[in-house]
Design an enzyme around this catalytic site. Structure first.
Site, mmCIF file in Angstrom:
data_model
loop_
_atom_site.group_PDB
_atom_site.id
_atom_site.type_symbol
_atom_site.label_atom_id
_atom_site.label_comp_id
_atom_site.label_asym_id
_atom_site.label_seq_id
_atom_site.Cartn_x
_atom_site.Cartn_y
_atom_site.Cartn_z
ATOM 1 N N LYS A 76 0.852 -1.190 0.000
ATOM 2 C CA LYS A 76 0.000 0.000 0.000
ATOM 3 C C LYS A 76 0.890 1.243 0.000
ATOM 4 O O LYS A 76 1.968 1.241 0.602
ATOM 5 C CB LYS A 76 -0.905 -0.022 1.234
ATOM 6 C CG LYS A 76 -1.940 1.092 1.303
ATOM 7 C CD LYS A 76 -2.816 0.916 2.538
ATOM 8 C CE LYS A 76 -3.840 2.022 2.671
ATOM 9 N NZ LYS A 76 -4.720 1.839 3.860
ATOM 10 N N SER A 151 -9.515 2.763 3.064
ATOM 11 C CA SER A 151 -8.458 3.408 2.297
ATOM 12 C C SER A 151 -7.583 2.427 1.510
ATOM 13 O O SER A 151 -6.779 2.848 0.681
ATOM 14 C CB SER A 151 -7.554 4.230 3.238
ATOM 15 O OG SER A 151 -6.858 3.390 4.149
ATOM 16 N N SER A 175 -10.382 0.431 6.962
ATOM 17 C CA SER A 175 -9.639 0.592 5.712
ATOM 18 C C SER A 175 -9.288 -0.703 5.004
ATOM 19 O O SER A 175 -8.927 -0.694 3.827
ATOM 20 C CB SER A 175 -8.363 1.396 5.955
ATOM 21 O OG SER A 175 -8.665 2.750 6.167
#
Length: 321
Positions: A76, A151, A175
């Site tokens: 990520k 996210s 997330s």
């Protein structure tokens, strides 16, 4: 390996193929690269690529022989690695190169993943959607007019599109779980103290690292491979129960399981979510468990206010640091 064959395997399955000699890590990496190049332009899940670096690591035979040796993977875009770019989804960090990495990044590398790039995140991972001024919107591969959530939306979109079988993410207020739900995948937020959080100068005391996958066994194997606290962690959870991978094979005793069909403010969830809950309840009851409709007693408004206060304080203290 054809891309259609590649998408049929989870990360554990691909690792088994490599160990058995049915495919090499280099061949698998090339299949993943081809898939990313073909599918990512429409989805915008992968915002930076490490293709040549991954090839060099494989060619030099320096990829660690961990449980996921050779399995294509994405970090990520909140994950710092020494001397590597990381933008945190922000124009302020467009040209930033991290001076140091952290323990969770080292452990994911040591697990043997072939890291092919970075997945999109909203700015600093603060929103439950994945779009930023720097990288633009990430699209849900099931419907390009919709968001994959956030996210860790880039991670979820990449896995759902078959670019990688599993991807790194993090979860503070949903997330991992939100994009997994939006993209038809699996994720959980690990308990605090079960994953390393170093350096502990991080201002965030809510989020924790994990992964998004297509199978429960992948997530279990990931947590087994990289989990556990490290020296100096603020919280430590003793891991005395054995591996999560072994636990999957154990038939649980009959359990009493509570479900709820409202949010923390008492508002009913979407009808599609209610229908899915009904299906899950039926499955659990068929497996011999008792399911009750019950919720913890809590002041939803106060909880929301406390969460948003912490969430707002995180970027403020991060910038100050």
């Amino acid at each position: 390996m054809q891309t259609s064959e590649y998408a049929a395997f989870d990360a554990v399955g691909l690792a088994e193929l490599i160990r058995a000699g049915d495919i090499t890590a280099a061949e698998l990496t090339e299949t993943a690269i081809e898939t990313i190049r073909d599918r990512n332009p429409a989805i915008n899940a992968v915002i930076d690529t490490y293709f040549d670096r991954a090839r060099d690591i494989l060619a030099s035979e320096t990829l660690p022989p961990g449980p996921f040796h050779g399995v294509p993977f994405l970090f990520k875009d909140l994950q710092a690695e020494t001397a590597m770019p990381v933008t945190y989804g922000s124009v302020f960090f467009r040209d930033f190169v991290a001076p140091v990495g952290d323990v969770i990044g080292q452990r994911m590398r040591e697990a043997g993943f072939s890291v092919l790039g970075r997945s999109a995140s909203p700015e600093f991972g603060l929103l439950p959607i994945t779009e930023s001024r720097l990288h633009g919107p990430t699209r849900n591969p099931w419907d390009l007019t919709r968001s994959p959530g956030g996210s860790s939306g880039g991670a979820a979109a990449a896995v759902a599109a078959g670019m990688v079988p599993m991807a790194h993410g993090g979860d503070g207020g949903g997330s991992l779980r939100i994009p997994a739900s939006a993209c038809g995948l699996f994720a959980l937020k690990p308990s605090r103290g079960t994953m390393p959080r170093q350096p502990n100068s991080l201002a965030d005391r809510i989020a924790i690292d994990g992964c998004i996958s297509r199978t429960v066994r992948d997530s279990a194997a990931f947590l087994d491979a990289v989990g556990g606290p490290t020296l100096g962690d603020l919280w430590r959870m003793p891991l005395e129960q054995g591996s999560l991978t072994a636990a999957i094979a154990v038939t649980p005793r009959p359990l009493k399981i509570a479900v709820r069909t409202t949010d923390h403010m008492g508002r009913p969830v979407h009808p599609a979510c209610r229908a899915m809950i009904t299906d899950v309840v039926a499955l659990l009851e068929d497996l011999g468990h008792t399911v009750v409709d019950e919720s913890p007693r809590l002041d939803g408004a106060s909880m929301e206010d406390a969460f948003l206060t912490l969430w707002a304080a995180f970027p403020a203290t991060a910038f100050r640091t």
